[in-house]
Design a protein around this motif. Sequence first.
Motif, mmCIF file in Angstrom:
data_model
loop_
_atom_site.group_PDB
_atom_site.id
_atom_site.type_symbol
_atom_site.label_atom_id
_atom_site.label_comp_id
_atom_site.label_asym_id
_atom_site.label_seq_id
_atom_site.Cartn_x
_atom_site.Cartn_y
_atom_site.Cartn_z
ATOM 1 N N MET A 128 0.834 -1.166 0.000
ATOM 2 C CA MET A 128 0.000 0.000 0.000
ATOM 3 C C MET A 128 0.886 1.239 0.000
ATOM 4 O O MET A 128 1.806 1.347 0.797
ATOM 5 N N THR A 129 0.617 2.134 -0.915
ATOM 6 C CA THR A 129 1.427 3.341 -1.028
ATOM 7 C C THR A 129 0.749 4.484 -0.282
ATOM 8 O O THR A 129 -0.484 4.603 -0.251
ATOM 9 N N GLU A 130 1.602 5.272 0.312
ATOM 10 C CA GLU A 130 1.074 6.425 1.058
ATOM 11 C C GLU A 130 0.831 7.582 0.095
ATOM 12 O O GLU A 130 1.610 7.793 -0.837
ATOM 13 N N PRO A 131 -0.220 8.353 0.335
ATOM 14 C CA PRO A 131 -0.468 9.500 -0.552
ATOM 15 C C PRO A 131 0.574 10.592 -0.289
ATOM 16 O O PRO A 131 1.130 10.697 0.798
ATOM 17 N N ASP A 132 0.811 11.375 -1.290
ATOM 18 C CA ASP A 132 1.766 12.483 -1.137
ATOM 19 C C ASP A 132 1.229 13.482 -0.106
ATOM 20 O O ASP A 132 0.034 13.792 -0.089
#
Length: 94
Positions: A1-5
């Motif tokens: 899961m990628t973190e939002p900017d």
Amino acid sequence: MTEPDPPVLTPTIIEPRDHDLLPAIREDLAPFIPALRGAAQLLAAAAVVDFAARYAAPAMIDQVRQIIAPAPQHQQTILVEEQTTVRRRVTVTS
């Protein structure tokens, strides 16, 4: 899961506006600029003189007196003796 900017502040460039009034005021005040500069210099000189008279001069009095006054000589104590002789003639009739 990628973190939002993370949210970032975006720089905004503000364009300078033309000030039509400022050049007109400069042109209107141009003849008075030498007088205004002279008044400003006079006020600045008065402020410096006031400062010198109130604060700097009293602080420097002792230093100036030391410069002007001659160096103290060795102190000598001289004993002066004074004698007064009083002579009176007294005549007595007998």
